[in-house]
Design an enzyme around this catalytic site. Structure first.
Site, short mmCIF file in Angstrom:
data_model
loop_
_atom_site.label_atom_id
_atom_site.label_comp_id
_atom_site.label_asym_id
_atom_site.label_seq_id
_atom_site.Cartn_x
_atom_site.Cartn_y
_atom_site.Cartn_z
N LYS A 16 0.83 -1.22 0.00
CA LYS A 16 0.00 0.00 0.00
C LYS A 16 0.86 1.26 0.00
O LYS A 16 0.52 2.25 -0.66
CB LYS A 16 -0.91 0.03 1.24
N GLY A 42 3.81 -1.27 8.86
CA GLY A 42 5.15 -0.93 8.37
C GLY A 42 5.07 -0.73 6.88
O GLY A 42 4.86 -1.67 6.13
N GLN A 174 -2.76 -2.46 7.41
CA GLN A 174 -3.21 -3.87 7.46
C GLN A 174 -4.04 -4.18 6.19
O GLN A 174 -3.82 -3.57 5.17
CB GLN A 174 -4.00 -4.17 8.75
P1 IMP Z 1 -1.91 -6.45 15.99
O1 IMP Z 1 -2.49 -5.57 14.94
O2 IMP Z 1 -0.50 -6.05 16.38
O3 IMP Z 1 -2.81 -6.59 17.18
O4 IMP Z 1 -1.78 -7.92 15.38
C1 IMP Z 1 -2.91 -8.70 15.03
C2 IMP Z 1 -2.65 -9.51 13.78
O5 IMP Z 1 -2.51 -8.62 12.67
C3 IMP Z 1 -1.34 -10.32 13.80
O6 IMP Z 1 -1.54 -11.49 13.05
C4 IMP Z 1 -0.35 -9.40 13.12
O7 IMP Z 1 0.75 -10.09 12.55
C5 IMP Z 1 -1.24 -8.80 12.05
N1 IMP Z 1 -0.79 -7.48 11.60
C6 IMP Z 1 -0.95 -6.29 12.21
N2 IMP Z 1 -0.44 -5.30 11.49
C7 IMP Z 1 0.05 -5.86 10.38
C8 IMP Z 1 0.67 -5.33 9.21
O8 IMP Z 1 0.88 -4.12 9.06
N3 IMP Z 1 1.03 -6.24 8.26
C9 IMP Z 1 0.78 -7.56 8.39
N4 IMP Z 1 0.20 -8.10 9.45
C10 IMP Z 1 -0.17 -7.25 10.43
MG MG Z 2 3.72 -3.95 6.38
#
Ligand code: IMP
Ligand code: MG
Length: 328
Positions: A16, A42, A174
């Protein structure tokens, strides 16, 4: 008001940031707004051939266009200041253009400590879940409550409705299959990641012009559930695609593109511009496949492209196949 949206239609890490950067380069936007998530995101961006990884701050910061962390986001103050510093040290002007909506919520140190203990979901341990929980529990702290953030804090209504006509790029974090309502709960993030989340940032729904759905030509997922089949092909894809998290460095599990889920996400978000990233990776691995329907194309990229193009939902009017990490 005119609004374009960039959102992920898989499990995050679709590219993105790259697409947002590309659109901002050509798009005459007056604002770019991150509409969900926190520093769990990220975004890898190449600006003037230099690689940057951002977590909180939207891509318009590279072009001197107001870059706003919207009210749908949660903000870690230390990380935010660190990111400002990092950008500034690398020659990016952050002085006048970086803003935070006053009603965005804060990720506190206690939220991070709590999230660090997660063993069930495989979170990014960035405090995202606890911050959204406290927001909805009405016990959270907002940007407007933090004197240190005062120079950055804005009111979204004042910013978007009281000045010249805004042309806005909404930058998602996400992806739709990590959405708290639509993902594979509980293996989801704690925010909404789709087009619905955009509106809640104070955007006039009638202003939406283009919805850019971003996908990779294969799937990746980071977290606790098993996602990658036991097949060495996916290890090859993982390697060729450098599938390691930009935020946590964890390996991303890989699988073939789930075409049925992709179609659902396209329809539910009204995607009209579709980008498939990382064509270069499957070219290198020389294997093309789909899951749902289960199909193998061998090294026949053209057959793959033909199938996905011919079976695209009608709302999609343009498809881009990208083979470069720097542009679409
Ligand atoms: P959280 O958002 O840190 O609570 O993580 C919840 C789930 O979303 C986990 O499986 C993370 O690895 C995934 N996740 C959160 N942010 C990202 C992202 O930016 N890229 C990929 N996976 C993400
Ligand atoms: Mg990322």
């Amino acid at each position: 008001m005119i609004t374009d949206i960039v959102l992920g239609i898989q499990h995050g890490d679709e590219g993105k940031g790259k697409v947002a950067h590309h659109l901002l380069k050509n798009g005459n936007y007056t604002h770019c707004i991150r509409f969900n998530g926190g520093c769990n995101a990220g975004h890898t961006i190449y600006h003037n051939d230099k690689k940057f990884v951002t977590h909180h701050i939207p891509a318009s910061v590279f072009f001197g266009v107001p870059a706003i962390i919207g009210p749908g986001c949660v903000v870690n103050i230390d990380q935010f200041l660190k990111e400002l510093n990092y950008l500034s040290e690398n020659g990016i002007d952050v002085q006048s253009n970086v803003k935070i909506a006053k009603n965005a919520h804060i990720i506190t140190r206690a939220h991070v400590t709590e999230d660090t203990k997660d063993e069930k979901i495989g979170t990014t341990k960035s405090g995202n879940g606890p911050a959204y929980r406290d927001k909805h529990n009405r016990t959270g702290v907002r940007a407007q409550d933090i004197p240190l953030l005062a120079p950055f804090v804005i009111d979204m209504y004042e910013e978007l409705y009281q000045k010249e006509d805004a042309v806005i790029l909404m930058e998602g974090a996400q992806g739709f299959w990590l959405d708290v309502d639509w993902g594979d709960y509980p293996f989801v993030t704690s925010s909404n990641c789709g087009v619905g989340a955009v509106i809640n940032n104070g955007i006039d729904p009638r202003s939406i012009r283009d919805v850019w759905g971003i996908a990779k030509v294969y799937e990746t997922y980071v977290g606790k559930k098993k996602f990658q089949p036991d097949d060495p092909t996916f290890e090859e894809i993982q390697k060729a695609g450098s599938e390691f998290g930009a935020t946590t460095g964890r390996v991303r599990q890989c699988n073939w593109l789930d075409f049925k889920q992709l179609n659902k996400a396209i329809k539910m978000n009204g995607v009209n511009k579709l980008v498939f990233n990382k064509m270069d990776v499957l070219r290198e691995v020389k294997q093309w496949g789909l899951k749902n329907p289960n199909m193998v194309f061998g090294n026949d990229e053209n057959e793959f492209v033909k199938f996905v193009t011919e079976n695209m939902p009608e709302c999609v009017d343009e498809i881009f196949f990208s083979a470069s990490p720097k542009t679409i």
